[in-house]
Motif scaffolding. Sequence first.
Motif, PDB file in Angstrom:
ATOM      1  N   GLU A   1       0.859  -1.238   0.121  1.00 10.57           N
ATOM      2  CA  GLU A   1      -0.043   0.021  -0.050  1.00 10.57           C
ATOM      3  C   GLU A   1       0.790   1.237   0.085  1.00 10.57           C
ATOM      4  OE1 GLU A   1      -3.431   2.005   2.798  1.00 10.57           O
ATOM      5  OE2 GLU A   1      -3.287  -0.123   2.814  1.00 10.57           O
ATOM      6  N   TRP A   2       2.102   1.241   0.576  1.00  9.76           N
ATOM      7  CA  TRP A   2       2.803   2.419   0.756  1.00  9.76           C
ATOM      8  C   TRP A   2       3.744   2.844  -0.181  1.00  9.76           C
ATOM      9  CZ3 TRP A   2       3.796   3.078   6.835  1.00  9.76           C
ATOM     10  CH2 TRP A   2       2.559   3.527   7.384  1.00  9.76           C
ATOM     11  N   GLN A   3       3.412   1.655  -1.444  1.00 12.73           N
ATOM     12  CA  GLN A   3       4.661   1.976  -2.421  1.00 12.73           C
ATOM     13  C   GLN A   3       4.276   3.245  -2.963  1.00 12.73           C
ATOM     14  OE1 GLN A   3       5.564  -1.611  -5.099  1.00 12.73           O
ATOM     15  NE2 GLN A   3       3.264  -1.865  -4.458  1.00 12.73           N
ATOM     16  N   LYS A   4       3.302   3.976  -2.983  1.00 13.51           N
ATOM     17  CA  LYS A   4       2.791   5.089  -3.469  1.00 13.51           C
ATOM     18  C   LYS A   4       3.454   6.241  -2.893  1.00 13.51           C
ATOM     19  CE  LYS A   4      -1.359   5.187  -0.564  1.00 13.51           C
ATOM     20  NZ  LYS A   4      -2.869   4.728  -0.786  1.00 13.51           N
ATOM     21  N   TYR A   5       3.947   6.230  -1.556  1.00 19.59           N
ATOM     22  CA  TYR A   5       4.682   7.012  -0.947  1.00 19.59           C
ATOM     23  C   TYR A   5       6.367   6.905  -0.902  1.00 19.59           C
ATOM     24  CZ  TYR A   5       0.122   7.609   1.248  1.00 19.59           C
ATOM     25  OH  TYR A   5      -1.261   7.920   1.357  1.00 19.59           O
ATOM     26  N   GLY A   6       6.589   5.774  -1.532  1.00 18.34           N
ATOM     27  CA  GLY A   6       8.076   5.547  -1.563  1.00 18.34           C
ATOM     28  C   GLY A   6       8.655   4.831  -0.160  1.00 18.34           C
ATOM     29  N   ILE A   7       7.769   4.299   0.433  1.00 20.93           N
ATOM     30  CA  ILE A   7       8.112   3.894   1.790  1.00 20.93           C
ATOM     31  C   ILE A   7       8.167   2.356   1.633  1.00 20.93           C
ATOM     32  CG2 ILE A   7       7.636   3.552   4.284  1.00 20.93           C
ATOM     33  CD1 ILE A   7       5.976   6.495   3.863  1.00 20.93           C
TER      34      ILE A   7
END
Length: 257
Positions: free
Chosen positions: A164-170
């Motif tokens: 899910e947090w791929q979109k934030y680069g995390i």
Amino acid sequence: MHSILISGAAQGIGAAIAQLFYRQGYRVGIYDIHLTQAQQLAEQLGERAHAGLLDVADYASWQAALSDFCQWAGELNILVNNAGILYSGAFEDTPIEAHHRTMAVNVNGVLNGCHAALPYLKQASFARVINLSSASAIYGQADLISYSASKFAVRGITEGLDIEWQKYGIRVLDVMPLFVQTAMVKDMDAATIQNMGVHLSTEDVAQVVYQQATVKDSILTNTHRAVGLKAKTLMQLSSISPQWLNRLSNSLLAKRH
């Protein structure tokens, strides 16, 4: 200079993680429900270490701790959800309050930490979350029911947020050690620990946390990292063995002599 906040960092695995990252030049946040011990460790380490109070089961405590840390460090690059508790023994002989407390600390603590930390992680130049799961999340463990279940939950949280947090680069990753030489396993009432033994040190786990926190981000970067040969072997075997064989092998490990 990157920064790291570690929950449950006053002793055990958390303290070993704090010491290792401090040696590597990080600004280190040592947060724990045992504030005096956290402060003592921070003083021992030096000026790049900062201690604070944190009850991971309390969301407001997370908010206060993160605000305090980021005011001191400037930004949050790495969050390590390390705080955890363990009750062992027969499921029915363990008070239900102890089972509930395990979930509150081990599961809600991770949910609270990730949720409260996200605004800070999104603002950082580099951000990563490392959760402490366990080899107990490979197959449910007799005499460690709520602990094992809590670590399965941590594994699921890690997998879901890592996507899910791929979109934030995390990246959200975890480590999965077997039994570690800490106060947590002292006098444990579970046959598994007697049959498997305790061969990992807190430094062994800290080294793998450091590897997960600093490994180059790639599609080939494993979300889960087993710690130690036995945990790696169990994880590998569980992925290829039929379910009945996994159940049988874990039944044998849980057999009391």
